[in-house]
Design a protein around this motif. Structure first.
Motif, PDB file in Angstrom:
ATOM      1  N   GLY A 182      24.556   2.678  -1.671  1.00  0.00           N
ATOM      2  CA  GLY A 182      24.059   2.410  -0.336  1.00  0.00           C
ATOM      3  C   GLY A 182      23.247   3.610   0.123  1.00  0.00           C
ATOM      4  N   GLY A 183      23.030   3.645   1.429  1.00  0.00           N
ATOM      5  CA  GLY A 183      22.304   4.797   1.959  1.00  0.00           C
ATOM      6  C   GLY A 183      21.103   4.436   2.774  1.00  0.00           C
ATOM      7  N   GLU A 184      21.169   3.309   3.487  1.00  0.00           N
ATOM      8  CA  GLU A 184      20.074   2.918   4.367  1.00  0.00           C
ATOM      9  C   GLU A 184      20.629   2.329   5.654  1.00  0.00           C
ATOM     10  OE1 GLU A 184      17.972  -0.861   3.711  1.00  0.00           O
ATOM     11  OE2 GLU A 184      19.121  -1.062   1.843  1.00  0.00           O
ATOM     12  N   VAL A 185      19.797   2.318   6.656  1.00  0.00           N
ATOM     13  CA  VAL A 185      20.053   1.609   7.902  1.00  0.00           C
ATOM     14  C   VAL A 185      18.975   0.535   7.995  1.00  0.00           C
ATOM     15  CG1 VAL A 185      19.897   1.813  10.409  1.00  0.00           C
ATOM     16  CG2 VAL A 185      21.203   3.489   9.106  1.00  0.00           C
ATOM     17  N   PHE A 186      19.370  -0.717   8.232  1.00  0.00           N
ATOM     18  CA  PHE A 186      18.355  -1.769   8.214  1.00  0.00           C
ATOM     19  C   PHE A 186      18.607  -2.829   9.272  1.00  0.00           C
ATOM     20  CE2 PHE A 186      21.664  -3.187   5.334  1.00  0.00           C
ATOM     21  CZ  PHE A 186      21.736  -4.562   5.486  1.00  0.00           C
ATOM     22  N   THR A 187      17.516  -3.453   9.697  1.00  0.00           N
ATOM     23  CA  THR A 187      17.558  -4.540  10.669  1.00  0.00           C
ATOM     24  C   THR A 187      16.471  -5.538  10.301  1.00  0.00           C
ATOM     25  OG1 THR A 187      17.611  -5.068  13.037  1.00  0.00           O
ATOM     26  CG2 THR A 187      15.993  -3.418  12.318  1.00  0.00           C
ATOM     27  N   ALA A 188      16.277  -6.536  11.157  1.00  0.00           N
ATOM     28  CA  ALA A 188      15.260  -7.566  10.904  1.00  0.00           C
ATOM     29  C   ALA A 188      14.263  -7.593  12.053  1.00  0.00           C
ATOM     30  CB  ALA A 188      15.913  -8.937  10.756  1.00  0.00           C
ATOM     31  N   PRO A 189      12.972  -7.591  11.749  1.00  0.00           N
ATOM     32  CA  PRO A 189      11.977  -7.767  12.803  1.00  0.00           C
ATOM     33  C   PRO A 189      11.960  -9.221  13.287  1.00  0.00           C
ATOM     34  CG  PRO A 189      11.004  -6.867  10.774  1.00  0.00           C
ATOM     35  CD  PRO A 189      12.360  -7.382  10.432  1.00  0.00           C
ATOM     36  N   THR A 190      11.561  -9.421  14.533  1.00  0.00           N
ATOM     37  CA  THR A 190      11.258 -10.778  14.984  1.00  0.00           C
ATOM     38  C   THR A 190      10.040 -11.250  14.197  1.00  0.00           C
ATOM     39  OG1 THR A 190      12.074 -10.240  17.194  1.00  0.00           O
ATOM     40  CG2 THR A 190      10.676 -12.210  16.966  1.00  0.00           C
ATOM     41  N   PRO A 191      10.136 -12.390  13.493  1.00  0.00           N
ATOM     42  CA  PRO A 191       9.099 -12.735  12.509  1.00  0.00           C
ATOM     43  C   PRO A 191       7.664 -12.738  13.023  1.00  0.00           C
ATOM     44  CG  PRO A 191      11.005 -14.151  12.223  1.00  0.00           C
ATOM     45  CD  PRO A 191      11.256 -13.346  13.468  1.00  0.00           C
ATOM     46  N   ASP A 192       7.430 -13.218  14.256  1.00  0.00           N
ATOM     47  CA  ASP A 192       6.043 -13.331  14.734  1.00  0.00           C
ATOM     48  C   ASP A 192       5.583 -12.110  15.525  1.00  0.00           C
ATOM     49  OD1 ASP A 192       7.528 -13.640  17.009  1.00  0.00           O
ATOM     50  OD2 ASP A 192       6.668 -15.566  17.615  1.00  0.00           O
ATOM     51  N   SER A 193       6.380 -11.026  15.515  1.00  0.00           N
ATOM     52  CA  SER A 193       6.057  -9.864  16.347  1.00  0.00           C
ATOM     53  C   SER A 193       5.284  -8.780  15.614  1.00  0.00           C
ATOM     54  CB  SER A 193       7.356  -9.246  16.891  1.00  0.00           C
ATOM     55  OG  SER A 193       8.089  -8.611  15.844  1.00  0.00           O
TER      56      SER A 193
ATOM     57  N   GLY B  62      25.490  10.516  -9.284  1.00  0.00           N
ATOM     58  CA  GLY B  62      25.474  11.389  -8.123  1.00  0.00           C
ATOM     59  C   GLY B  62      25.164  10.645  -6.840  1.00  0.00           C
ATOM     60  N   ALA B  63      24.339   9.600  -6.943  1.00  0.00           N
ATOM     61  CA  ALA B  63      23.986   8.794  -5.772  1.00  0.00           C
ATOM     62  C   ALA B  63      25.057   7.766  -5.433  1.00  0.00           C
ATOM     63  CB  ALA B  63      22.657   8.077  -6.019  1.00  0.00           C
ATOM     64  N   ILE B  64      25.925   7.430  -6.407  1.00  0.00           N
ATOM     65  CA  ILE B  64      26.933   6.384  -6.213  1.00  0.00           C
ATOM     66  C   ILE B  64      28.310   6.961  -5.911  1.00  0.00           C
ATOM     67  CG2 ILE B  64      28.239   4.582  -7.439  1.00  0.00           C
ATOM     68  CD1 ILE B  64      25.638   3.815  -8.851  1.00  0.00           C
ATOM     69  N   ASN B  65      28.748   7.912  -6.721  1.00  0.00           N
ATOM     70  CA  ASN B  65      30.111   8.446  -6.604  1.00  0.00           C
ATOM     71  C   ASN B  65      30.112   9.617  -5.627  1.00  0.00           C
ATOM     72  OD1 ASN B  65      30.822   6.561  -8.554  1.00  0.00           O
ATOM     73  ND2 ASN B  65      30.608   8.013 -10.241  1.00  0.00           N
ATOM     74  N   LYS B  66      30.150   9.287  -4.338  1.00  0.00           N
ATOM     75  CA  LYS B  66      30.034  10.308  -3.302  1.00  0.00           C
ATOM     76  C   LYS B  66      30.965   9.952  -2.146  1.00  0.00           C
ATOM     77  CE  LYS B  66      26.343  10.197  -0.723  1.00  0.00           C
ATOM     78  NZ  LYS B  66      24.938  10.444  -0.394  1.00  0.00           N
ATOM     79  N   ASP B  67      30.983  10.796  -1.135  1.00  0.00           N
ATOM     80  CA  ASP B  67      31.829  10.577   0.044  1.00  0.00           C
ATOM     81  C   ASP B  67      31.130   9.590   0.971  1.00  0.00           C
ATOM     82  OD1 ASP B  67      33.237  10.675   2.446  1.00  0.00           O
ATOM     83  OD2 ASP B  67      33.730  12.796   2.239  1.00  0.00           O
ATOM     84  N   TRP B  68      31.500   8.311   0.872  1.00  0.00           N
ATOM     85  CA  TRP B  68      30.811   7.283   1.660  1.00  0.00           C
ATOM     86  C   TRP B  68      31.227   7.297   3.127  1.00  0.00           C
ATOM     87  CZ3 TRP B  68      26.465   5.598   0.145  1.00  0.00           C
ATOM     88  CH2 TRP B  68      26.175   5.555  -1.218  1.00  0.00           C
TER      89      TRP B  68
ATOM     90  N   ILE C   8      22.391  -2.681  10.634  1.00  0.00           N
ATOM     91  CA  ILE C   8      23.510  -2.528   9.705  1.00  0.00           C
ATOM     92  C   ILE C   8      23.517  -1.116   9.123  1.00  0.00           C
ATOM     93  CG2 ILE C   8      24.556  -3.361   7.563  1.00  0.00           C
ATOM     94  CD1 ILE C   8      24.615  -5.414   9.823  1.00  0.00           C
ATOM     95  N   ASN C   9      24.699  -0.528   9.092  1.00  0.00           N
ATOM     96  CA  ASN C   9      24.919   0.776   8.465  1.00  0.00           C
ATOM     97  C   ASN C   9      25.396   0.512   7.043  1.00  0.00           C
ATOM     98  OD1 ASN C   9      25.671   3.367   7.729  1.00  0.00           O
ATOM     99  ND2 ASN C   9      26.767   3.802   9.632  1.00  0.00           N
ATOM    100  N   ASP C  10      24.503   0.605   6.073  1.00  0.00           N
ATOM    101  CA  ASP C  10      24.796   0.242   4.686  1.00  0.00           C
ATOM    102  C   ASP C  10      25.277   1.455   3.900  1.00  0.00           C
ATOM    103  OD1 ASP C  10      24.803  -1.021   2.148  1.00  0.00           O
ATOM    104  OD2 ASP C  10      22.799  -0.234   1.764  1.00  0.00           O
ATOM    105  N   THR C  11      26.555   1.469   3.595  1.00  0.00           N
ATOM    106  CA  THR C  11      27.081   2.560   2.785  1.00  0.00           C
ATOM    107  C   THR C  11      27.789   2.028   1.538  1.00  0.00           C
ATOM    108  OG1 THR C  11      28.943   2.647   4.358  1.00  0.00           O
ATOM    109  CG2 THR C  11      27.222   4.300   4.584  1.00  0.00           C
TER     110      THR C  11
END
Length: 363
Positions: free
Chosen positions: A211-222, A155-161, A201-204
């Motif tokens: 998929g099903g997340e939105v993700f980015t990277a923090p500045t490492p020292d921030s 149900g989480a995989i076979n969906k309308d991406w 990134i829009n991960d689908t």
């Protein structure tokens, strides 16, 4: 064969790995996932691609790790050579026993990981995807019947991406131009980080399925503040609970865990980058509506965020920025469904799990 297996195979081959005629494709997976490997192989044959299948067995890995001397660890040149000749990797997860490797010392696991880094980097330069087969061991850990777990997984995989992509695009439009993110949950979690100049990134239907997340990277020292990860995680065949981290100038300066703290300590001591964050992810797959001790699914749950210690993905790093480098990429989850909010550049964009572009959002 269950038609849901064939449907999953089509998504993996067509949309995720984007396999073409003549491609060399490596399929890795446990014996429990043979049906899915068969369905993938059929599609590769129809496309004129060239499959290589590698068995991944927790029992085999455990036997090697317990017997081996860490002084003998090295990057296996034959595995690296095969990876360099591979165009696409399809990795299938599934287990008869999620705790099979629980008696392997965590220091051994981390030492081995460092020597596998060149192979890991080579794989990530190709078309790669990780997915899940609904094996009985995973269903048991999730406290579900095998049939119910099958329905949950497919149900989480076979969906309308395409529809999922449009839903998540709202959050990308908020996060991608942002400078600072603050996450608050309960009395313990209050953490801020800069994401300025980095790419959201829009991960689908790409490297993770589901998929099903939105993700980015923090500045490492921030990164500044403290966070309690109130969802358990499975690491090195062990369950680690109530992980607490405190950050100063981007680095973990204090840590604890209620259970199996030594596993957490081993992760943090792997290399210099393991004490810094490489990812901020926001779960948005509403078909994942329960916690199952499987990070591939749990990190995508609506009402959660996850932070990853260690490696940042290159595709998240802006041209003027530097990403965090580590052999580790350890995701951990915070439940945002109650007494919680996400703030982007001073504006609340999610409260108690509801986004501002969803019905029921409260200012």
């Amino acid at each position: 064969m269950d038609e849901r297996v064939r449907e999953q195979a089509e998504v993996l081959v067509e949309d995720c790995a984007e396999v073409e005629n003549g491609d060399n494709v490596t399929i890795t997976g446990p014996p429990e996932a043979e049906d899915l490997a068969v369905a993938i192989a059929e599609l590769l044959g129809e496309k004129g691609a060239h499959p290589q299948t590698r068995l991944q067995s927790s029992r085999v890995n455990r036997a090697y790790m317990l017997a081996a001397d860490p002084e003998d660890f090295d990057t296996p040149s034959h595995t690296l050579a095969a990876a360099e000749e591979t165009d696409a990797f399809i990795s299938i997860r599934g287990s008869a026993n999620m705790f099979e490797q629980s008696d392997v010392p965590p220091e051994k696991t981390q030492a081995r990981s460092q020597h596998m880094k060149p192979i890991q980097e080579t794989v990530m330069e190709s078309n790669w995807v990780v997915t899940q087969y609904p094996a009985a061991g995973d269903a048991q850990k999730a406290e579900m019947s095998t049939e119910a777990y099958e329905e949950f997984v497919w149900g989480a995989i076979n969906k309308d991406w395409d529809e999922q992509h449009e839903f998540q695009k709202h959050m990308v439009e908020i996060l991608d131009p942002a400078d600072e993110v603050r996450i608050v949950s309960g009395d313990t979690t209050d953490i801020t980080m800069s994401v300025a100049g980095n790419i959201t990134i829009n991960d689908t239907a790409e490297n993770n399925m589901p998929g099903g997340e939105v993700f980015t990277a923090p500045t490492p020292d921030s990164v500044e503040g403290e966070v309690l990860f109130d969802k358990p995680l499975m690491a090195q065949g062990r369950e680690v609970t109530n992980v607490y981290l405190r950050f100063e100038e981007g680095e973990v300066v204090e840590h604890s865990a209620e259970k199996n703290e030594e596993v957490l300590s081993a992760v943090l001591d792997t290399d210099e980058g393991a004490r810094r964050l490489g990812e901020l992810g926001i779960g948005m797959n509403r078909d994942i509506d329960r916690f199952t001790y499987n990070m591939l699914f749990d990190e995508k749950m609506g009402d959660t965020i996850h932070l990853a210690l260690g490696r940042a993905y290159d595709k998240n790093i802006g041209e003027e920025n530097e990403g965090n480098d580590s052999v580790v990429h350890q995701d951990m989850i915070v439940d945002m469904s109650e007494d919680s909010f996400i703030e982007v550049d001073g504006e609340v964009v999610q409260r108690n799990g509801t986004f501002r572009f969803e019905d029921g959002f409260e200012e």
